[in-house]
Design a protein around this motif. Structure first.
Motif, short mmCIF file in Angstrom:
data_model
loop_
_atom_site.label_atom_id
_atom_site.label_comp_id
_atom_site.label_asym_id
_atom_site.label_seq_id
_atom_site.Cartn_x
_atom_site.Cartn_y
_atom_site.Cartn_z
N ALA A 142 19.51 62.38 -29.79
CA ALA A 142 19.60 62.83 -28.38
C ALA A 142 18.65 62.00 -27.53
N HIS A 143 18.67 60.69 -27.74
CA HIS A 143 17.65 59.81 -27.13
C HIS A 143 17.75 59.77 -25.62
N ASP A 144 18.96 59.90 -25.05
CA ASP A 144 19.08 59.87 -23.59
C ASP A 144 18.34 61.05 -22.96
N LEU A 145 18.51 62.22 -23.56
CA LEU A 145 17.81 63.40 -23.04
C LEU A 145 16.30 63.26 -23.23
N VAL A 146 15.89 62.74 -24.37
CA VAL A 146 14.46 62.56 -24.63
C VAL A 146 13.85 61.59 -23.62
N GLU A 147 14.54 60.48 -23.36
CA GLU A 147 14.03 59.51 -22.38
C GLU A 147 13.92 60.14 -21.00
N LEU A 148 14.91 60.96 -20.62
CA LEU A 148 14.87 61.63 -19.32
C LEU A 148 13.68 62.57 -19.25
N GLN A 149 13.48 63.36 -20.29
CA GLN A 149 12.42 64.37 -20.27
C GLN A 149 11.02 63.75 -20.31
N TRP A 150 10.93 62.54 -20.82
CA TRP A 150 9.63 61.86 -20.84
C TRP A 150 9.43 60.95 -19.63
#
Length: 439
Positions: A142-150
């Protein structure tokens, strides 16, 4: 004459949970006696049309699963409280459906019912190929969500669910809630903020590899606690017997006795409920209690079980089996008191579970090392067919040192990870110098 139709009448248990071994063994036995397959020539049924279609005595009913699920969630959660919170101008959320089944459910619940902005749902259209992605809600896939949240654009609550909607990942702004912590935090807060649990919890359960935070909640709240093998059917038995209200697995599965399966959207609604309840008296414009704040409050109360899982995917099955045999030899040669680095062994075994409800015994459920300070190392092997094996290594260490509660888990676990790699000789047996996935 035995036919397929007459044999497979058992199906899942009456509550809908995964069929236990006593059922699947019977089904397998029946398949050994089938002599005839009878095929019915039935016209195609329009799956988009609700209602009953009859073919003689045979009926097919098309139902709206979203409506049924929504009705159940309204029995569990306070939708008025949730809507009041979700529509606050200072709240934001993102739910990544990963182009899997939960997209329509997420829109119906979070957007249509609770008033979240439509763009809160990411990848909400189910696609046969999941949009080319891997619908596994973890920090790797779920790297897209992780990048957004960071990033600076991260939402107050970020979440994702998997291909069939039963697993979940919960994130705050630049903050990851481990699944082992998530189920414990939900259990600790459930009675106060979720109407379904207002009378208290019957008991709680976790799978053996899952971190021990839930154990501490059970002890503090004086709840019956169960440690089971991996597999939801073990939780189902406890729930049917009225002994378990909330349960979870470290593999991003969280659930309760409202249904007999892990439930991704349920877990997200639990976190929304905790946020809504803890912010109910916070005026708009003032600092809201965040996901990280809830976690920090929990750790200050219970201490922190640092936890991580290393997955080594597509290993050669023969090499993986050799490694597991080596670990069994280490267990046999390691009585209590054996030192592994700075860690003193309390016990080591191949986990075995006797079901307290039906007395069934599940053996060889994971090789585990438990140390005198409560730290644990666990090894499990899955998928040993021609496609290769996955080695799962679980590492856990507890601290109640308040100065360490916010340490990065990989830093906090560095020493015991080294012990795990050394005692298993994982790199020597597999040739792998790093895991495929770290959670």
């Amino acid at each position: 004459m035995r036919t397929l139709a007459s044999s497979l009448t058992t199906g899942n248990e009456i509550a809908g949970e995964p069929a236990p071994e006593k059922i699947t063994d019977k089904i397998y036995g029946e398949t050994q006696e089938i002599s005839t397959l009878k095929m019915a020539d039935i016209p195609d049924v329009d799956l988009n049309k609700l209602g009953v279609t009859k073919f003689g005595d045979f009926e097919i009913e098309i139902v709206d699963p979203i409506a049924d699920y929504l009705a159940t969630m309204k029995e569990v959660f306070d939708f008025d409280m949730l809507k009041k919170f979700v529509t606050r101008p200072d709240f934001s959320m993102v739910f990544d459906s990963m182009h899997a089944v939960t997209g329509p459910y997420a829109k119906a619940i979070f957007v249509d019912q609770l008033g979240a902005k439509p763009d809160s749902i990411h990848n909400g259209t189910p696609l046969p190929d999941f949009g080319g992605g891997h619908p596994d809600p973890n920090l790797t896939y779920a790297h897209d969500l992780v990048e957004l949240q960071w990033s600076d654009k991260g939402a107050m609550l970020g979440a994702a669910s998997d291909g069939d909607g039963d697993r979940n990942m919960v994130l705050g702004k630049k903050f990851f809630v481990s699944p082992s912590d998530s189920v414990a935090m939900i259990a600790a807060n459930a009675q106060a903020c979720i109407p379904y649990f207002k009378g208290g919890l019957k008991g709680v359960a976790r799978s053996m590899p899952t971190g021990g935070a839930l154990d501490r909640v059970a002890k503090k709240l004086n709840l019956e606690f169960f440690e089971t093998p991996t597999g939801w059917k073990f939780f189902g038995n406890l729930m049917d017997a009225g002994k378990c209200s909330i349960c979870g697995e470290e593999s991003f599965g969280t659930g309760a006795d409202h249904i007999r399966e892990k439930d991704g959207i349920f877990a997200v609604l639990c976190w929304l409920s905790m946020l809504a309840y803890k912010n109910k008296d916070v005026p708009v414009g003032e600092k809201l209690v965040s996901v990280e704040d809830i976690a920090t409050e929990f750790w200050n109360t219970y201490g922190r079980n640092f936890f991580s899982r290393y997955d080594y995917e597509n290993c050669k099955s023969e090499d993986a089996e050799k490694m597991m045999s080596h670990i069994r030899e280490v267990i046999a040669a390691s009585p209590p008191g054996t030192k592994f680095g700075n860690f003193e062994l309390a016990m080591a075994d191949d986990f075995e579970y006797t079901d307290p409800i039906d007395g069934s015994v599940a053996k060889k459920q994971g090789l585990r090392f438990v140390f005198t300070d409560g730290s644990r190392i666990i090894f499990r092997l899955s998928g040993t067919g021609s496609a290769g094996a996955t080695i799962r290594m679980y590492i856990e260490q507890y601290t109640d040192d308040k100065s360490r509660l916010k340490e990065d888990a990989q830093v906090a676990l560095k020493d015991i990870i080294k012990v795990a790699l050394d005692l298993s000789k994982l790199q020597e047996y597999t040739g792998r110098d790093k895991p495929t996935v770290i959670t």
